[in-house]
Design an enzyme around this catalytic site. Structure first.
Site, PDB file in Angstrom:
ATOM      1  N   ARG A 164       0.840  -1.200   0.000  1.00 54.64           N
ATOM      2  CA  ARG A 164       0.000   0.000   0.000  1.00 54.64           C
ATOM      3  C   ARG A 164       0.874   1.249   0.000  1.00 54.64           C
ATOM      4  NH1 ARG A 164      -0.226   4.708   2.611  1.00 54.64           N
ATOM      5  NH2 ARG A 164      -2.282   5.571   2.755  1.00 54.64           N
ATOM      6  N   HIS A 185       2.615   6.158  -2.285  1.00 48.16           N
ATOM      7  CA  HIS A 185       3.697   7.148  -2.331  1.00 48.16           C
ATOM      8  C   HIS A 185       4.466   7.117  -3.645  1.00 48.16           C
ATOM      9  CE1 HIS A 185       2.930   8.320   1.746  1.00 48.16           C
ATOM     10  NE2 HIS A 185       2.902   7.047   2.084  1.00 48.16           N
TER      11      HIS A 185
END
Length: 113
Positions: free
Chosen positions: A74, A79
């Site tokens: 994730r 990011h």
């Protein structure tokens, strides 16, 4: 429903949606289909978010589940949204998500019929 159980159900449902999105597609068609790629992306993010919501005590009692990997995937996607490795996402769909679905199933009570 406890937060842990609700999170496991969220993981199960995100797996179901992600694998459903690619039903009938091969790797090449997945790579060509931007909408499907991003739909799968969102479900993998949900899996990581839900995994992060599971209590530390439950995570410690279930070391056979890949908590760190779910959460790390994730983080990498969110990011690094501008540099997604779509081949890795496909590999996650093909290998990791089916194994994860099997691994979490014993911890989710079956639904009454």
């Amino acid at each position: 429903m406890s937060v842990d159980l609700a999170s496991l159900v969220d993981i199960r449902e995100a797996i179901r949606r992600a694998t459903g999105f690619v039903e009938g597609l091969d790797h090449a068609r997945f790579l060509e289909d931007e909408r499907t790629r991003w739909a799968v992306f969102s479900q993998i993010v949900i899996i990581g978010e839900a995994a992060n919501r599971v209590s530390r005590s439950f995570q410690e009692r279930t070391p056979e589940l890949p908590w760190r990997e779910m959460i790390s995937m994730r983080h990498r996607l969110v990011h690094g949204y501008d540099e997604v490795n779509w081949d890795r996402v496909w590999a996650t769909l093909e290998s990791d998500l089916p194994m994860l679905a099997t691994a979490i199933a014993p911890f989710i009570p079956s639904e009454p019929e």
